[in-house]
Design a protein around this motif. Structure first.
Motif, PDB file in Angstrom:
ATOM      1  N   THR A 185       0.861  -1.185   0.000  1.00 43.80           N
ATOM      2  CA  THR A 185       0.000   0.000   0.000  1.00 43.80           C
ATOM      3  C   THR A 185       0.897   1.235   0.000  1.00 43.80           C
ATOM      4  N   TYR A 389      -8.692  -7.804  -8.310  1.00 45.25           N
ATOM      5  CA  TYR A 389      -9.316  -6.996  -7.259  1.00 45.25           C
ATOM      6  C   TYR A 389      -8.670  -7.386  -5.934  1.00 45.25           C
ATOM      7  N   ASN A 391      -8.516  -6.120  -1.588  1.00 40.73           N
ATOM      8  CA  ASN A 391      -8.736  -5.178  -0.493  1.00 40.73           C
ATOM      9  C   ASN A 391      -7.945  -5.619   0.726  1.00 40.73           C
ATOM     10  N   ASP A 411      -6.987   1.047   5.220  1.00 38.44           N
ATOM     11  CA  ASP A 411      -7.928   0.416   4.306  1.00 38.44           C
ATOM     12  C   ASP A 411      -7.470   0.707   2.881  1.00 38.44           C
ATOM     13  N   SER A 412      -7.322  -0.318   2.089  1.00 43.57           N
ATOM     14  CA  SER A 412      -6.875  -0.136   0.710  1.00 43.57           C
ATOM     15  C   SER A 412      -7.670  -1.054  -0.203  1.00 43.57           C
ATOM     16  N   GLU A 413      -8.118  -0.504  -1.309  1.00 42.79           N
ATOM     17  CA  GLU A 413      -8.853  -1.275  -2.304  1.00 42.79           C
ATOM     18  C   GLU A 413      -8.234  -1.005  -3.668  1.00 42.79           C
ATOM     19  N   ASP A 444      -6.374   2.713  -7.148  1.00 40.91           N
ATOM     20  CA  ASP A 444      -6.013   2.392  -5.766  1.00 40.91           C
ATOM     21  C   ASP A 444      -6.647   3.435  -4.857  1.00 40.91           C
ATOM     22  N   THR A 446      -6.967   4.362  -0.960  1.00 42.19           N
ATOM     23  CA  THR A 446      -6.354   4.045   0.321  1.00 42.19           C
ATOM     24  C   THR A 446      -6.622   5.158   1.326  1.00 42.19           C
TER      25      THR A 446
END
Length: 784
Positions: A185, A389, A391, A411-413, A444, A446
């Motif tokens: 991240t 994908y 998370n 939190d990262s997606e 991204d 985050t």
């Protein structure tokens, strides 16, 4: 007379026509099972003509003069084959059946240029950890951070905790990937990414050293790519069960833990599958004196779960779809609370019984990855396409540095797609050219809020579009030239936010009263390059040189959360480009010895070092220069004995006054968070009988002392001296039957009482933690 002349003329014409008569050669190249091989280089060495097989394994030469020739077929992963032929017919068919080269397959690297390459064709330093190595290390520990530290030269020592903060690769941040998909991240680097996959699922690890932009933002120091296992059995059903128990020798009370890993795999028609579930519960970790290690970033009393599935479908002989899902989570369920130590007096941090504040520390990683491979999308060009994908949710420990206390969570997606095309061309046996090119697209998102909902790092929405291209030229069979380019286009959107009120741990006063910060968009455009050359004429000396650049938007979340201005446009969020130069060689002797040595220099005009002043973290953006040396030796004196060693040395400084000279009095050494002390590892594996394997290793972390005490008579954060220590590990494996193996291992056999390198240079009371004392692990593996 006239008739004679006409006859003579006609004879001469026919002779000329006959002498210029052309022939053709065609054929196929298959493997031992009769399946066609795509992309095989086929060349006629006598004529310097080459061809590449198509999706049906077919090749064709035309306009070949009559005569005798040697025709050669070669490709990565198979034994090269030569055949002598004589052209007597207008069309001659020559078929090749290539045998798999197991040794060559073990030396194929994917991560360096995003397409399979022989290790001996790379102009950069690569460390490969095979499945055999990973299984050997897993018998000792399931902490992949310890495994990587022991086996990868250039990677800083393991912290002994769940966090790899300070565990840099050649002094810079790296990107951790699973099958080429980033787990890191970089927008807010929590540095928990090394532990993102259970080691039981790893087929091999490829570590590419030095700055690289081939996979995008954040790889200033390189990449670590975990390549997951495939179904490796032709049977419809096979499986394995791994069961183990562990505990502390120094004080066994409450230290017993257990691990169960179950796998099933197989191939049914066009389908293949691999399914794995792993559960692990660790007991309390103890130091050399038998005291419980503190829970901050602790690995003791932690529950881990891994669920993994990989399903493959062969659309056609040269087309395949693979869907992979991986879930990896950890949660610390401890009955202990932290008791801070005192760096100045040498008192270690410990733990005492109590109820921790907040929610349990832990991580959650979810990955869904779809790949499509077409080995002959047009001509000999292959296509590799990905959709993915991911998370991540990383929950940290309770901290009193927030007003009223609190816990943060990253939190990262990520959502991404990429297309890679690879086109090989064989012109002659002395000239082959291959091009790899494609496009990456990544979104991204985050943030790092507190668990209670307060904003610490606002949401950052990044869109990254990056075309790239790599070219490799093989000249005269032994000279390899490589070059590449990547264009980064990044946009990061940040909404308006208010910085979180925080407390100065030194004074107890509010150090950040909270600023209203206007958001906006940050835009970055950069073009980065790489180039390299390698010469393989002599096995005993194969030199290589490379230049590579890495692009990094430095941990922008860390900068945003500490903002002291009211507009993000006034924050120094400029990206960093790192230039990496390395010169090395590989030496292979008698098929028993492999030696590699490399020296490197890494520079950046805009560094990204951190420093603490009066308890407040600041980012220092000044020029940096890092340099070092790495060496590796592997020796097989006998078929049942393998010994080896690695050495790593690194140093680095900041050009504080930015005058291009790193030797001024004003210039300073980089701290321990960037520069690791020297590291030596040595190992031996011996099999005295067919059933017994003995493996031992010693890891020595050397001294580093570059700083003087401050006015308070202590060392600033990151500047503490590191004193040397040694860790010895041992594993005994005994095959009870062909399918059942019993393993017994010991970590820290000599019960070394030490502070890990990070505890020494960090100097912070809450992380002044000792290393793990002597412990054991007893395991049973059954394969069926």
């Amino acid at each position: 007379m006239r008739t004679f002349k006409l006859t003579l003329l006609l004879t001469l014409v026919l002779q000329i026509i006959y002498s210029q008569e052309q022939f053709s050669i065609s054929g196929t190249v298959t493997d031992a099972d009769g399946d066609p091989l795509l992309g095989v280089n086929v060349y006629i060495s006598d004529l310097a003509k080459g061809a590449v097989t198509d999706e049906n394994g077919h090749y064709f030469f035309k306009s070949i003069p009559k005569g005798e020739y040697t025709i050669v077929a070669s490709t990565i992963g198979f034994v090269k084959q030569r055949k002598k032929i004589g052209l007597n017919a207008h069309l001659t068919e020559v078929r090749f059946v290539l045998a798999e080269d197991i040794q060559s397959l073990a030396e194929v690297v994917i991560s360096a240029s995003r397409t399979p390459e022989a290790r001996d064709e790379l102009a950069t330093t690569v460390t490969i950890l095979s499945r055999e190595v990973m299984e050997q290390q897993l018998n000792i520990t399931s902490n992949i951070s310890d495994i990587m530290s022991a086996k990868v030269p250039g990677l800083a020592p393991s912290t002994g905790t769940s966090s790899n903060f300070g565990q840099k690769l050649r002094g810079r941040d790296f990107v951790v990937m699973i099958d080429g998909v980033s787990q890191s991240t970089p927008l807010r680097n929590g540095q928990l990414d090394i532990r993102s996959l259970d080691p039981a699922l790893i087929e091999r690890v490829e570590v590419i050293k030095g700055a690289t932009a081939i996979y995008g933002n954040g790889a200033e120091g390189g990449i670590i790519n975990y390549i997951t296992r495939n179904s490796d059995e032709d049977k419809a059903f096979s499986g394995s069960t791994d069961l183990s128990a562990s505990g502390a020798f120094t004080n066994i009370d409450n230290s017993i833990g257990g691990r169960l890993s179950q796998s099933f795999s197989g191939k049914i028609g066009k389908w293949s599958y691999l399914i794995n579930g792993t559960l692990e519960q660790t007991g309390a970790y103890k130091d050399a004196e038998g005291d419980v290690l503190p829970p901050t970033y602790g690995l003791g009393e932690t529950n881990s779960f891994s669920g993994f599935a990989k399903i493959g479908y062969d659309i056609a002989k040269n087309q395949k779809l693979v869907l992979t899902y991986n879930r990896y989570s950890t949660k610390q369920n401890t009955n202990y609370i932290q008791v801070d130590g005192d760096y100045d007096t040498g008192r270690k941090s410990t733990a005492e019984l109590g109820t921790p504040l907040g929610v349990p520390q832990g991580t959650k990683n979810n990955n869904l990855h779809l790949t499509y491979n077409h080995q002959a999308v047009f001509g000999s060009t292959s296509l590799h396409a990905d959709l993915y994908y991911q998370n991540v949710a990383n929950t940290f420990f309770w901290s009193d540095s927030f007003e009223f206390g609190g816990q943060s969570q990253i939190d990262s997606e990520k959502k991404g797609a990429r297309v890679v095309l690879h086109s090989p061309h064989t012109f002659t046996d002395k000239l082959t050219v291959s091009a790899t090119y494609g496009l990456d697209l990544l979104n991204d998102i985050t943030s790092q809020p507190l668990v209670d909902g307060r904003t610490w790092v606002p949401e950052m929405n990044m869109v990254n579009l990056a075309p790239f291209a790599q070219l490799k030229i093989n000249l005269l069979r032994d000279l390899i030239l490589k070059g590449g380019i990547r264009v980064e286009r990044i946009t990061i959107g940040v909404d308006d936010y208010t910085t979180l009120r925080t407390v100065n741990p030194v004074t107890g006063e509010i150090d950040n009263p909270g600023f209203e910060v206007k958001g906006g968009e940050l835009e970055y455009t950069a073009t980065v390059f790489n180039a390299g050359v390698r010469y393989n004429r002599f096995p005993w000396f194969s030199p290589y040189f490379s230049f590579s650049q890495g692009f990094s938007v430095y941990d922008i979340g860390r900068i945003l959360r500490a903002a002291r201005v009211t507009d993000i446009k006034n924050i120094n969020t400029e990206a960093s480009i790192v230039d990496n130069y390395e010169l090395g060689f590989v030496s292979k002797l008698l098929g028993k010895l492999r030696l590699e040595a490399v020296g490197f220099i890494s520079t950046s005009e805009l560094g990204s070092s951190g420093e603490f002043k009066e308890g407040i973290f600041n980012v220092v953006r000044s020029p940096e220069k890092l340099y070092g040396f790495e060496g590796t030796i592997d020796y097989y004196p006998f078929s049942n004995l393998n010994i080896g060693a690695t050495y790593s040395y690194l140093e680095g400084k900041r050009d504080v006054n930015d005058n291009g000279d790193f030797s001024d009095e004003a210039d300073v050494y980089l701290g321990g968070d960037r520069i690791a002390p020297p590291k030596i590892t040595a190992y031996a594996k011996y099999s005295p009988t067919e059933k017994l394997d003995i493996y031992g290793e010693i890891i020595r972390i050397g001294n580093r002392d570059r700083f003087t005490m401050n006015d308070s008579g202590t060392y600033d954060v990151y500047q503490g001296p590191v004193k040397a220590y040694n860790v010895v590990n041992l594993n005994l494996g005994y095959r009870l039957t062909k399918s059942t193996t019993l393993n017994f291992s010991m970590e820290n056999v000599l019960n070394e009482d030490y502070f890990p390198a990070r505890s020494q240079w960090f100097t912070r009371e809450n992380l002044y933690t000792k290393g793990k004392g002597s412990s054991f692990k007893l395991g049973l593996t059954v394969r069926y």
